[in-house]
Design an enzyme around this catalytic site. Structure first.
Site, PDB file in Angstrom:
ATOM      1  N   HIS A 120      -2.664   4.996   1.434  1.00  0.00           N
ATOM      2  CA  HIS A 120      -1.223   5.251   1.468  1.00  0.00           C
ATOM      3  C   HIS A 120      -0.511   4.866   0.175  1.00  0.00           C
ATOM      4  CE1 HIS A 120      -1.284   0.966   2.278  1.00  0.00           C
ATOM      5  NE2 HIS A 120      -0.022   0.927   1.917  1.00  0.00           N
TER       6      HIS A 120
HETATM    7  C1  UD1 Z   1       5.303  -0.113   2.487  1.00  0.00           C
HETATM    8  C2  UD1 Z   1       5.104  -1.223   1.449  1.00  0.00           C
HETATM    9  C3  UD1 Z   1       3.627  -1.339   1.115  1.00  0.00           C
HETATM   10  C4  UD1 Z   1       2.788  -1.485   2.345  1.00  0.00           C
HETATM   11  C5  UD1 Z   1       3.086  -0.343   3.290  1.00  0.00           C
HETATM   12  C6  UD1 Z   1       2.295  -0.418   4.562  1.00  0.00           C
HETATM   13  C7  UD1 Z   1       6.942  -1.491  -0.159  1.00  0.00           C
HETATM   14  C8  UD1 Z   1       7.317  -1.272  -1.571  1.00  0.00           C
HETATM   15  N1  UD1 Z   1       5.788  -0.906   0.200  1.00  0.00           N
HETATM   16  O1  UD1 Z   1       4.934   1.111   1.890  1.00  0.00           O
HETATM   17  O2  UD1 Z   1       3.440  -2.464   0.282  1.00  0.00           O
HETATM   18  O3  UD1 Z   1       1.428  -1.485   1.984  1.00  0.00           O
HETATM   19  O4  UD1 Z   1       4.477  -0.394   3.605  1.00  0.00           O
HETATM   20  O5  UD1 Z   1       2.582   0.672   5.380  1.00  0.00           O
HETATM   21  O6  UD1 Z   1       7.625  -2.157   0.561  1.00  0.00           O
HETATM   22  N2  UD1 Z   1       7.685   6.192   7.254  1.00  0.00           N
HETATM   23  C9  UD1 Z   1       7.652   6.677   8.534  1.00  0.00           C
HETATM   24  N3  UD1 Z   1       7.774   5.792   9.558  1.00  0.00           N
HETATM   25  C10 UD1 Z   1       7.948   4.459   9.357  1.00  0.00           C
HETATM   26  C11 UD1 Z   1       7.999   3.984   8.046  1.00  0.00           C
HETATM   27  C12 UD1 Z   1       7.861   4.858   7.001  1.00  0.00           C
HETATM   28  O7  UD1 Z   1       7.491   7.852   8.754  1.00  0.00           O
HETATM   29  O8  UD1 Z   1       8.054   3.712  10.347  1.00  0.00           O
HETATM   30  C13 UD1 Z   1       7.508   7.150   6.122  1.00  0.00           C
HETATM   31  C14 UD1 Z   1       8.802   7.616   5.548  1.00  0.00           C
HETATM   32  O9  UD1 Z   1       8.655   8.924   5.165  1.00  0.00           O
HETATM   33  C15 UD1 Z   1       8.947   6.755   4.291  1.00  0.00           C
HETATM   34  C16 UD1 Z   1       7.504   6.564   3.885  1.00  0.00           C
HETATM   35  O10 UD1 Z   1       6.777   6.516   5.111  1.00  0.00           O
HETATM   36  O11 UD1 Z   1       9.745   7.343   3.332  1.00  0.00           O
HETATM   37  C17 UD1 Z   1       7.261   5.330   3.108  1.00  0.00           C
HETATM   38  O12 UD1 Z   1       7.751   4.188   3.784  1.00  0.00           O
HETATM   39  P1  UD1 Z   1       8.202   2.896   2.930  1.00  0.00           P
HETATM   40  O13 UD1 Z   1       8.597   1.790   3.813  1.00  0.00           O
HETATM   41  O14 UD1 Z   1       9.166   3.314   1.874  1.00  0.00           O
HETATM   42  O15 UD1 Z   1       6.897   2.503   2.137  1.00  0.00           O
HETATM   43  P2  UD1 Z   1       5.365   2.481   2.548  1.00  0.00           P
HETATM   44  O16 UD1 Z   1       4.673   3.546   1.784  1.00  0.00           O
HETATM   45  O17 UD1 Z   1       5.172   2.437   4.028  1.00  0.00           O
END
Ligand code: UD1
Length: 374
Positions: free
Chosen positions: A210
């Site tokens: 991811h």
């Molecule tokens: C975040 C953390 C990362 C961790 C990861 C685990 C930061 C900078 N990154 O990255 O260190 O390894 O979490 O998962 O904080 N989304 C959903 N549902 C959710 C959450 C997110 O669909 O419940 C999707 C959304 O499209 C979002 C994308 O995932 O834009 C990324 O989510 P985000 O929290 O920005 O970062 P992660 O890539 O999950």
């Protein structure tokens, strides 16, 4: 005030809250969920699996750019700190919520406690590396998971007196849940796959990816999927797909690179499901930080799809090998493991299921010794 925001925070916080509750005297804790992760599969399911209490407060920040997400957490945590006047704010790991809450607390004169301090990949293109460096700079009490972290902190001018080597709280969670792990066969069945695929031959591999550096660029993601498809011809692979990765496979039109017979795509899994899938796997291929540690604790070989790791002990003592994104390195790593030449590894010091107990004892003493401010 204990902060969680995103998936990898939950397994770190659960044992800490339990250790606070059984400490004598009990250490009162208010649990705040920033809402950085909000899907049932990324949040609620893990709360249940890890026996985390319902958050006292949910800030519901949701997704956004780094700036938006960090700023929203900051705006919404400030009134909560004002209202509850905690004696400290405890943050874990390296996600955006970690830094955002630490930053607000320190400017209000509230002590910041960081669990999993001092890890460094040396790669400042990783958003988490920025979060780690900055959170540690403004933390008053820092708990480390491996001894190399202290040298990293000292190099950045952090006084050793603020640092306590407590061990790995994530492994506390693993110990607590191991007996409840769900069998891989049950997990596959629950998603409509035939578990027979896993039972013949050499078993199975587990894949998670991811990191933006692996999944946000179409060419990189395509090359990785192509390599994994080759791996899958030797060993069936079970993918637990992060929403970011699933969305990008669709957006870049890469679904054709998935061999549906040999690469089973699952939604993000619960903690007990992942534990069962990993514990029985022949190999785990991942870019996650947490899985590098969990495989070391489980004694399962791990190939990390990154060029660097902030968790060097998993390579030096554990079962982890860095293979980056290079197809040859990945295929050679898998071949070695299937030939019985995988790393055996040993469990690092203080990854013993008691890290949170050590943190509770130290934190209680540390708070008691602090001068009372008006
Ligand atoms: C975040 C953390 C990362 C961790 C990861 C685990 C930061 C900078 N990154 O990255 O260190 O390894 O979490 O998962 O904080 N989304 C959903 N549902 C959710 C959450 C997110 O669909 O419940 C999707 C959304 O499209 C979002 C994308 O995932 O834009 C990324 O989510 P985000 O929290 O920005 O970062 P992660 O890539 O999950």
């Amino acid at each position: 005030m204990c902060i969680v925001g995103a998936r990898p925070n939950f397994m770190k916080m659960a044992p800490i809250l339990r250790a606070f509750a059984v400490h004598e005297p009990a250490i009162p804790a208010l649990l705040v969920h920033t809402g950085q992760h909000y899907d049932a599969s990324m949040s609620d399911q893990l709360f249940a699996d890890l026996r985390l209490p319902r958050p006292d407060l949910n800030l519901e920040v949701g997704s956004g750019s780094h700036a938006v997400q960090t700023a929203e957490v900051m705006k919404r945590i400030e009134p909560a700190i004002d209202e509850h006047e905690p004696s400290c704010v405890l943050v874990v790991g390296d996600v955006n919520s970690t830094l955002a809450c630490a930053l607000v607390a320190v400017k209000k004169g509230v002590p910041v406690v960081h669990v999993e301090a001092g890890l460094r990949s040396g790669d400042r293109r990783m958003p988490e590396e920025i979060n780690r460096v900055l959170t540690d700079q403004i933390s008053d009490r820092l708990y480390t998971t491996e001894r190399s972290a202290l040298a990293n902190l000292q190099r950045e001018g952090v006084d050793e007196a603020r640092v306590c080597f407590a061990g790995n709280v994530m492994i506390d969670s693993l110990h607590a849940a191991r007996a409840q792990a769900r069998s891989a066969a049950d997990t596959l069945r629950a998603h409509g796959h035939d578990p027979a695929l896993l039972q013949g031959g050499r078993g199975w591999g587990v894949v998670t990816m991811h990191r933006p550096s692996n999944v946000d660029d179409a060419d990189t993601l395509r090359l990785l999927l192509q390599t994994l498809r080759e791996v899958a011809q030797r060993l069936p692979l079970v993918f637990a797909l992060h929403p970011r990765t699933r969305a990008n496979i669709e957006r870049f039109g890469l679904a054709g690179f998935v061999d549906a017979q040999r690469m089973l795509l699952l939604p993000p899994q619960g903690y007990l499901e992942m534990l069962g899938l990993m514990a029985g796997a022949a190999v785990v291929l991942t870019d996650s930080g947490g899985l590098q540690e969990e495989t070391t604790a489980l004694g399962v070989p791990c190939l990390t799809l990154r060029e660097n790791t902030e968790r060097p002990i998993t390579v030096e003592q554990g079962t982890n090998t860095m293979v980056g994104r290079d197809a040859q390195a990945i295929l050679a790593g898998v071949a070695d493991i299937l030939a019985g030449r995988g790393k055996q590894g040993r469990v690092p010091e203080y990854w013993d299921g008691r890290a949170a107990t050590r943190i509770a004892a130290d934190l209680w003493r540390w708070l008691a010794e602090r001068p009372v401010t008006a």
